[in-house]
Structures are given as structure tokens and as C-alpha cells.
Design an enzyme around this catalytic site. Structure first.
Site, short mmCIF file in Angstrom:
data_model
loop_
_atom_site.label_atom_id
_atom_site.label_comp_id
_atom_site.label_asym_id
_atom_site.label_seq_id
_atom_site.Cartn_x
_atom_site.Cartn_y
_atom_site.Cartn_z
N ARG A 1 0.82 -1.22 0.00
CA ARG A 1 0.00 0.00 0.00
C ARG A 1 0.85 1.27 0.00
O ARG A 1 0.43 2.30 -0.53
CB ARG A 1 -0.94 0.01 1.21
CG ARG A 1 -2.19 -0.81 0.93
CD ARG A 1 -3.15 -0.72 2.09
NE ARG A 1 -4.45 -1.26 1.72
CZ ARG A 1 -5.36 -1.63 2.60
NH1 ARG A 1 -5.11 -1.55 3.89
NH2 ARG A 1 -6.51 -2.09 2.20
N LYS B 1 -17.48 -13.58 5.21
CA LYS B 1 -18.46 -12.55 5.59
C LYS B 1 -19.70 -12.62 4.70
O LYS B 1 -19.84 -11.85 3.75
CB LYS B 1 -17.82 -11.17 5.48
CG LYS B 1 -16.64 -10.97 6.41
CD LYS B 1 -16.01 -9.61 6.17
CE LYS B 1 -14.62 -9.52 6.70
NZ LYS B 1 -13.79 -8.57 5.98
N GLY C 1 -7.99 -7.30 0.33
CA GLY C 1 -8.23 -8.09 1.53
C GLY C 1 -7.50 -9.42 1.56
O GLY C 1 -6.34 -9.55 1.19
N GLY D 1 -12.73 -3.96 1.20
CA GLY D 1 -14.08 -3.42 1.40
C GLY D 1 -14.43 -2.40 0.32
O GLY D 1 -15.56 -2.40 -0.20
N1 LIG Z 1 -15.06 -22.78 4.72
C1 LIG Z 1 -14.71 -21.80 5.55
N2 LIG Z 1 -15.12 -21.79 6.84
C2 LIG Z 1 -14.75 -20.80 7.68
N3 LIG Z 1 -13.97 -19.76 7.33
C3 LIG Z 1 -13.54 -19.72 6.06
C4 LIG Z 1 -13.89 -20.71 5.12
N4 LIG Z 1 -13.32 -20.40 3.95
C5 LIG Z 1 -12.64 -19.26 4.14
N5 LIG Z 1 -12.75 -18.83 5.40
C6 LIG Z 1 -12.11 -17.66 6.02
O1 LIG Z 1 -12.56 -16.48 5.42
C7 LIG Z 1 -11.64 -15.47 5.76
C8 LIG Z 1 -11.69 -14.36 4.78
O2 LIG Z 1 -13.01 -13.91 4.66
P1 LIG Z 1 -13.38 -12.45 4.19
O3 LIG Z 1 -12.87 -11.48 5.20
O4 LIG Z 1 -14.82 -12.48 3.86
O5 LIG Z 1 -12.50 -12.35 2.84
P2 LIG Z 1 -11.82 -11.04 2.20
O6 LIG Z 1 -10.95 -10.40 3.24
O7 LIG Z 1 -11.02 -11.54 1.02
O8 LIG Z 1 -12.95 -10.17 1.78
C9 LIG Z 1 -10.30 -16.14 5.83
O9 LIG Z 1 -9.67 -15.79 7.03
C10 LIG Z 1 -10.63 -17.64 5.77
O10 LIG Z 1 -9.95 -18.38 6.75
O1 LIG Z 2 -7.65 -2.21 5.24
C1 LIG Z 2 -8.63 -1.59 4.85
O2 LIG Z 2 -9.75 -2.21 4.38
P1 LIG Z 2 -9.79 -3.72 3.75
O3 LIG Z 2 -9.29 -4.70 4.80
O4 LIG Z 2 -11.27 -3.92 3.46
O5 LIG Z 2 -8.95 -3.71 2.49
C2 LIG Z 2 -8.66 -0.09 4.80
O6 LIG Z 2 -7.45 0.48 5.24
C3 LIG Z 2 -9.86 0.45 5.60
O7 LIG Z 2 -9.72 0.11 6.94
P2 LIG Z 2 -11.02 0.02 7.87
O8 LIG Z 2 -11.82 -1.19 7.40
O9 LIG Z 2 -10.51 -0.11 9.29
O10 LIG Z 2 -11.80 1.30 7.67
#
Ligand SMILES: Nc1ncnc2c1ncn2[C@@H]1O[C@H](COP(=O)(O)OP(=O)(O)O)[C@@H](O)[C@H]1O
Ligand SMILES: O=C(OP(=O)(O)O)[C@H](O)COP(=O)(O)O
Length: 393
Positions: free
Chosen positions: A36, A197, A351, A374
Site C-alpha cells: 500500500r 463474511k 483483503g 471493502g
Molecule cells: N469454509 C470456511 N469456513 C470458515 N472460514 C472460512 C472458510 N473459507 C474461508 N474462510 C475464512 O474467510 C476469511 C476471509 O473472509 P473475508 O474477510 O470475507 O474475505 P476477504 O478479506 O477476502 O474479503 C479467511 O480468514 C478464511 O480463513
Molecule cells: O484495510 C482496509 O480495508 P480492507 O481490509 O477492506 O482492504 C482499509 O485500510 C480500511 O480500513 P477500515 O476497514 O478499518 O476502515
């Protein structure tokens, strides 16, 4: 409407308050991944080269208005100094007399990094007084924090109302790549949605069904859909109150001729642990009390083939719990399919997916890795990002 670009501004000798997203992963006080920071360099270098006085602002973590020592930006200032090859001043305050004094001492081409803006209680409340105080420091506002563009905070939104404003190069690039992908997609167009999520991703699934040819679902969120298909899912992740909605999505996909791909097999475990007993089962045979933590090999092959036949793929969310070795294969297979697919333009939606691609050392093989998780999701959902909406047209 096109937003004003940093290129449209004459910044020579002007003070520019520039919001960047330096929210990088830290490991024991050292920067674990500087992507970043690097992503903001074109804007910072441009401002320096054009003789601007550069005041940089960023958040790190979620200190919720408190000073948290581990979340100070001192290590970032040092890293930035290394990357831009010039002195970067660092203020231990977000705002106040000391900041004003430091700004008054700056000359054209100088850089000052303010302290973590989320140490100030006003930042996330989009406090008007703080917005005015930031605006008083500068002549121009530039936003280049794509990863935080979905937040209506002072440094991402409020301050824009008090200064002439423009988008930096990173925001422009992200909007161009994501915007083109969604407005005039190369086909077949495939979206892969995974992760955990469910609530956050339901909206984007609905929206994507109007745009894609194939929608691939993996990760924890797949099991709400598997349940909606009528199968038992043991102790796998489930959003009970989203089962009906999941059904309507499958119906919508069918009526639109969108291929909706769900796991046909899974890796199940008897505990959420790397040491758990693990086996591969067909999707209709997830045993009671077991959890599905990855897509199975048949699913991985199916998904890989769809990826390779696509011209455009956007990917958000891992296929399994890739952080644990026994459940990393599905995510790895998808990442490898994207890396190998030569005629496929691949967009990774920030992410955990970006982290996974990095984990498998395949980042270089992707066409675009968004700096916002996000933010890219909200953009794909068709939502206005406040940090961009606030900029001058
Ligand atoms: N089948 C599953 N059961 C529970 N958790 C899972 C499963 N598949 C993936 N995950 C978890 O989902 C997390 C990421 O989810 P999320 O935050 O929604 O993705 P992103 O950050 O890419 O948007 C990872 O930490 C992973 O371990
Ligand atoms: O890491 C961030 O978002 P992301 O994990 O969704 O890519 C951004 O820096 C925003 O952070 P925030 O979700 O605490 O507002």
C-alpha cells in the site's frame, strides 16, 4: 461524472493535504507488506516533483480515537523515506500547534507525515471542527486512499468540503480498472466470491448476477447456499437467516442464464484446527458434527476450468481457510488457475484474496490487485464511495 485529477492541478508551492492508505500489516513493529505504501508513490512523487508542500495523512488499524503506541506511523515514515529517497518528516501529533509549526517550516518538495488520524476522536465521526483544522493546514486536498474510500471520515471525506480537491493516481487507476471491468466487461466474465463474511457479500452477489456470465461461490459463505440446495452441512459456517435469500439468488441466476457454481465436494474436518482429522467428501455427504473448511479437489478442478475459459475474472475472498495448510488447496488452485490463464484478465479484490495470492507467490501473475478489500466490494456493488463522491468534478 469524472472527478478532477491530480494532473489537472497546479501544485507548485502549494500545500497539499494528501490522504493515503498506509494501513499496512505490521509484525512486531516492522512492516509485513509495503504494497500500500508503494501504491501511493506515483502520487507522492508527482507532488514532490511539481514542487508541492506535501502533508500526508493516513490511518492504521482501528485505535478508535485513542493513542495506541503500536499504531504510531513512525515506521511508515522511515519506510517511505527509503522508498522515495528523500527525507520524510513525521509529526507525533494528528493536529495542533506543533503540526502547524512543522507545516510552516516546510518548503516546496518537502514531505510531512501526520500521526495516525484515527488517534483523533473526531476522525471517524467526520467531525466538522477537525475537518476545518485539516483544511487550514493546506491549499488543496488530494485523496489517494482507495482502500479507505468507502469510509466517510474527516480525512477521507469531511476535509474535501473545505478545499479544492482531486483524486490521486492510485484512486484513478483503481476506478479505471474496476470501472472498465464492470461497465464493459470482456466475456465470458466470471466473478469468484469466497471468504467468510456472508452478510457483507450478499449485496455484491445480487449485483453481480446482473453482470456476469459465471458466478463461482467458495469459502465459508458457500455453505449457506449448499444448505439452500437442501444438503446437510454439519457444523460448517451458516447464516440461517440468509438461506431464503440464497435460494432467490440461485433462481435469479437460472432465469438470467448465469452459471451459478457451488462446491460439489469439500474438505471437512472434525475441528477448526490444523491438527484436526480431515477427509474429502461429496457435497451431499458432509458428516454431522464436521466442518467444511475448503472446497474439494473436484470443485477446484471445475472452478479452474471455468476460470481458464473466462476473459475476465474478479476474485474476492478465499475458497477455504487458506491460513491453515490442510485447507489451503482450493484457494491455491484458484490462484494458480488465474496465474496460468493467459487470455484472462484477473482482478483481485484486495483483503484476504490479495494476501492469499501473495502467500502463494503469485502476485506478479495477476493483472490487477486492488489495494481495497471493502472499498472494491462496495464499488462492485454499485455503491457511491464517499471518499470519491466528495471530490471536485
Ligand atoms: N469454509 C470456511 N469456513 C470458515 N472460514 C472460512 C472458510 N473459507 C474461508 N474462510 C475464512 O474467510 C476469511 C476471509 O473472509 P473475508 O474477510 O470475507 O474475505 P476477504 O478479506 O477476502 O474479503 C479467511 O480468514 C478464511 O480463513
Ligand atoms: O484495510 C482496509 O480495508 P480492507 O481490509 O477492506 O482492504 C482499509 O485500510 C480500511 O480500513 P477500515 O476497514 O478499518 O476502515
Amino acid at each position: 461524472m469524472r472527478k478532477k485529477s491530480i494532473k489537472d492541478l497546479d501544485v507548485q508551492g502549494k500545500k497539499v493535504f494528501c490522504r493515503v492508505d498506509f494501513n499496512v500489516p505490521m509484525n512486531d513493529g516492522t512492516i509485513a507488506d509495503d504494497t500500500r505504501i508503494r501504491a501511493a508513490l506515483p502520487t507522492i512523487r508527482h507532488l514532490v516533483d511539481q514542487g508541492a508542500i506535501v502533508i500526508l495523512a493516513s490511518h492504521m488499524g482501528r485505535p478508535k480515537g485513542n493513542v495506541v503506541e503500536e499504531l504510531r506511523l513512525a515506521p511508515i515514515a522511515k519506510k517511505l523515506e527509503e522508498l522515495v529517497g528523500k527525507n520524510v518528516r513525521y509529526s507525533k501529533e494528528v493536529i495542533g500547534e506543533d503540526v502547524k509549526k512543522q507545516v510552516s517550516e516546510l518548503e516546496a518538495g518537502d514531505i510531512l507525515l501526520l500521526e495516525n488520524v484515527r488517534f483523533h476522536p473526531g476522525e471517524e465521526k467526520n467531525d466538522e471542527e477537525l475537518a476545518k483544522a485539516f483544511a487550514e493546514l493546506a491549499d488543496i486536498y488530494v485523496n489517494d486512499a482507495f482502500g479507505t474510500a468507502h469510509r466517510a471520515h474527516v480525512s477521507t471525506e469531511g476535509v474535501a468540503k473545505h478545499l479544492p480537491s482531486a483524486a490521486g493516481f492510485l484512486i484513478e487507476k483503481e476506478l479505471e480498472v474496476l470501472g472498465n471491468a464492470l461497465s464493459d466487461p470482456a466475456r465470458p466474465f466470471t466473478a469468484i466470491i469466497g471468504g467468510a463474511k456472508v452478510k457483507d457479500k450478499i449485496g455484491v452477489i445480487d449485483n453481480l448476477l446482473d453482470k456476469v456470465d459465471n458466478l463461482i461461490i467458495g469459502g465459508g459463505l458457500a455453505f449457506t447456499f449448499v444448505k439452500a440446495q437442501g444438503y446437510e452441512i454439519g457444523d460448517s459456517l451458516l447464516e440461517e437467516d440468509k438461506i431464503e435469500l440464497a435460494k432467490t439468488f440461485m433462481e435469479k441466476a437460472a432465469s438470467k442464464g448465469v452459471k451459478f457454481l457451488l462446491p460439489i465436494d469439500a474438505i471437512v474436518a472434525d475441528a477448526f484446527s490444523e491438527q484436526a482429522n480431515v477427509k474429502v467428501v461429496d457435497i451431499d455427504s458432509i458428516p454431522d458434527g464436521w466442518l467444511a473448511l475448503d472446497i474439494g479437489p473436484k470443485t477446484a478442478e471445475l472452478y479452474s476450468n471455468v476460470i481458464k475459459d473466462s476473459k475476465l475474472v474478479i476474485w474476492n475472498g478465499p475458497m477455504g481457510v487458506f491460513e491453515m495448510e490442510p485447507f489451503a488447496q482450493g484457494t491455491k488452485a484458484v490462484a494458480e488457475a488465474l496465474a496460468e490463464a493467459e487470455n484472462t484478465y484477473s482482478i483481485i479484490g484486495g483483503g484476504d484474496s490479495a494476501r492469499a495470492v501473495e502467500h502463494f507467490s503469485l502476485s506478479e501473475k495477476m493483472d490487477h490487485i486492488s489495494t481495497g478489500g471493502g472499498a472494491s466490494l462496495e464499488f462492485m456493488e454499485g455503491k457511491d464511495l464517499p471518499g470519491i463522491a466528495a471530490l471536485d468534478e
